[in-house]
Design a protein around this motif. Structure first.
Motif, PDB file in Angstrom:
ATOM      1  N   PRO A 173       4.557  21.207 -29.617  1.00  0.00           N
ATOM      2  CA  PRO A 173       5.427  22.277 -29.296  1.00  0.00           C
ATOM      3  C   PRO A 173       6.204  22.118 -28.099  1.00  0.00           C
ATOM      4  O   PRO A 173       5.953  21.463 -27.219  1.00  0.00           O
ATOM      5  N   LEU A 174       7.368  23.051 -28.229  1.00  0.00           N
ATOM      6  CA  LEU A 174       8.420  22.521 -26.949  1.00  0.00           C
ATOM      7  C   LEU A 174       7.797  23.566 -26.042  1.00  0.00           C
ATOM      8  O   LEU A 174       7.174  24.625 -25.882  1.00  0.00           O
ATOM      9  N   LYS A 232       6.701  28.036 -30.750  1.00  0.00           N
ATOM     10  CA  LYS A 232       7.056  26.821 -30.066  1.00  0.00           C
ATOM     11  C   LYS A 232       7.710  25.544 -30.792  1.00  0.00           C
ATOM     12  O   LYS A 232       8.565  25.051 -30.271  1.00  0.00           O
ATOM     13  N   THR A 233       6.979  25.179 -32.051  1.00  0.00           N
ATOM     14  CA  THR A 233       7.392  24.097 -32.721  1.00  0.00           C
ATOM     15  C   THR A 233       8.608  24.619 -33.593  1.00  0.00           C
ATOM     16  O   THR A 233       9.452  23.764 -33.676  1.00  0.00           O
ATOM     17  N   MET A 234       8.884  25.659 -34.062  1.00  0.00           N
ATOM     18  CA  MET A 234       9.942  26.228 -34.824  1.00  0.00           C
ATOM     19  C   MET A 234      11.251  26.340 -33.881  1.00  0.00           C
ATOM     20  O   MET A 234      12.090  25.719 -34.434  1.00  0.00           O
ATOM     21  N   ALA A 235      10.970  26.173 -32.601  1.00  0.00           N
ATOM     22  CA  ALA A 235      12.119  26.338 -31.622  1.00  0.00           C
ATOM     23  C   ALA A 235      13.012  24.913 -31.789  1.00  0.00           C
ATOM     24  O   ALA A 235      13.868  25.063 -31.133  1.00  0.00           O
ATOM     25  N   ARG A 236      12.536  24.140 -32.262  1.00  0.00           N
ATOM     26  CA  ARG A 236      13.352  22.926 -32.498  1.00  0.00           C
ATOM     27  C   ARG A 236      14.582  23.331 -33.207  1.00  0.00           C
ATOM     28  O   ARG A 236      15.791  22.706 -33.121  1.00  0.00           O
ATOM     29  N   ARG A 237      14.539  24.223 -34.156  1.00  0.00           N
ATOM     30  CA  ARG A 237      15.523  24.790 -34.662  1.00  0.00           C
ATOM     31  C   ARG A 237      15.635  26.243 -34.232  1.00  0.00           C
ATOM     32  O   ARG A 237      15.120  27.136 -34.744  1.00  0.00           O
ATOM     33  N   PRO A 238      16.440  26.411 -32.973  1.00  0.00           N
ATOM     34  CA  PRO A 238      16.201  27.932 -32.460  1.00  0.00           C
ATOM     35  C   PRO A 238      16.368  28.902 -33.400  1.00  0.00           C
ATOM     36  O   PRO A 238      15.734  30.067 -33.219  1.00  0.00           O
ATOM     37  N   ASN A 239      17.322  29.001 -34.030  1.00  0.00           N
ATOM     38  CA  ASN A 239      17.869  29.828 -35.040  1.00  0.00           C
ATOM     39  C   ASN A 239      16.433  30.310 -36.003  1.00  0.00           C
ATOM     40  O   ASN A 239      16.169  31.684 -36.441  1.00  0.00           O
ATOM     41  N   VAL A 293      13.756  24.961 -23.889  1.00  0.00           N
ATOM     42  CA  VAL A 293      14.581  26.014 -24.957  1.00  0.00           C
ATOM     43  C   VAL A 293      15.442  26.838 -23.771  1.00  0.00           C
ATOM     44  O   VAL A 293      15.401  26.844 -22.928  1.00  0.00           O
ATOM     45  N   ASP A 294      16.651  27.518 -24.860  1.00  0.00           N
ATOM     46  CA  ASP A 294      17.319  28.392 -24.200  1.00  0.00           C
ATOM     47  C   ASP A 294      16.567  29.583 -23.609  1.00  0.00           C
ATOM     48  O   ASP A 294      15.599  29.938 -23.869  1.00  0.00           O
ATOM     49  N   GLN A 295      17.482  30.474 -22.907  1.00  0.00           N
ATOM     50  CA  GLN A 295      17.141  31.698 -22.138  1.00  0.00           C
ATOM     51  C   GLN A 295      16.532  32.874 -23.504  1.00  0.00           C
ATOM     52  O   GLN A 295      15.384  33.407 -23.143  1.00  0.00           O
TER      53      GLN A 295
END
Length: 196
Positions: free
Chosen positions: A6-7, A35-42, A12-14
């Motif tokens: 997890p990131l 947090k893992t999905m956040a690798r693709r922020p959208n 990650v961005d704001q």
């Protein structure tokens, strides 16, 4: 062991940091799945909005939606989501006894007829192949209007995604939902499996 790390907030961005903070404030932690999905922020951002719209908006009581999601996750076998939904059911005032009795919902006095109708959709909708029948909808319509039925089915569908995500990723279960699940259903032999 999780397949991806997890990131951290610093990675990650704001907008995602704000989302992570919202989870921390409302649940006491931010889910590793998000947090893992956040690798693709959208993906993470859109998931957060969909999760909000399905679970926290509408007229079906939040406690019931959490129990439907728990039932669906039990049927699919995802222990990560089972633990998270035990935790959220508890946050939304479901007593431990009710959480532990979810498999006996059809006969337990802890559940109303309306709850039984909705949880039936959760169990049968979380089963593969899907086992929901016309008579299940006929029963559901006795207690819920069409908009509320959309909420209930959307809850099952949301957890179809989450169950597949977390079981495939072997997402590591966080400490807080693990403790709540142990408290509520540990006596049944539940364990986190690959999510520990």
């Amino acid at each position: 062991m999780a397949h991806l790390r997890p990131l951290e907030n610093s990675e990650v961005d704001q907008e995602l940091r704000d989302m992570f903070e919202h989870y921390e404030n409302t649940r006491g932690f931010c889910p590793n799945s998000v947090k893992t999905m956040a690798r693709r922020p959208n993906i993470s951002k859109v998931f957060g909005k969909l999760n909000q719209a399905i679970l926290y908006e509408g007229t079906v009581p939040e406690e019931l939606k959490m129990l439907v999601a728990l039932a669906s996750s039990l049927a699919s076998g995802c222990r990560y989501c089972q633990s998270h939904m035990s935790n959220l059911s508890s946050i939304y005032n479901a007593p431990d006894e009710k959480i532990a009795a979810i498999w006996e919902f059809e006969t337990s006095e802890l559940f109303s007829d309306a709850e039984r109708a909705a949880i039936t959709i959760g169990i049968k909708g979380g089963t593969l192949p899907n086992d929901v029948a016309s008579e299940d909808f006929d029963n559901l319509k006795k207690y819920f209007d069409e908009s509320e039925i959309v909420e209930i089915v959307a809850t099952v569908a949301l957890f179809g995604y989450l169950n597949r995500w977390n079981d495939t990723m072997a997402t590591e279960l966080e400490e807080l939902p693990s403790k709540v699940t142990e408290r509520a259903v540990g006596h049944t032999g539940w364990n986190a499996g690959k999510h520990s």
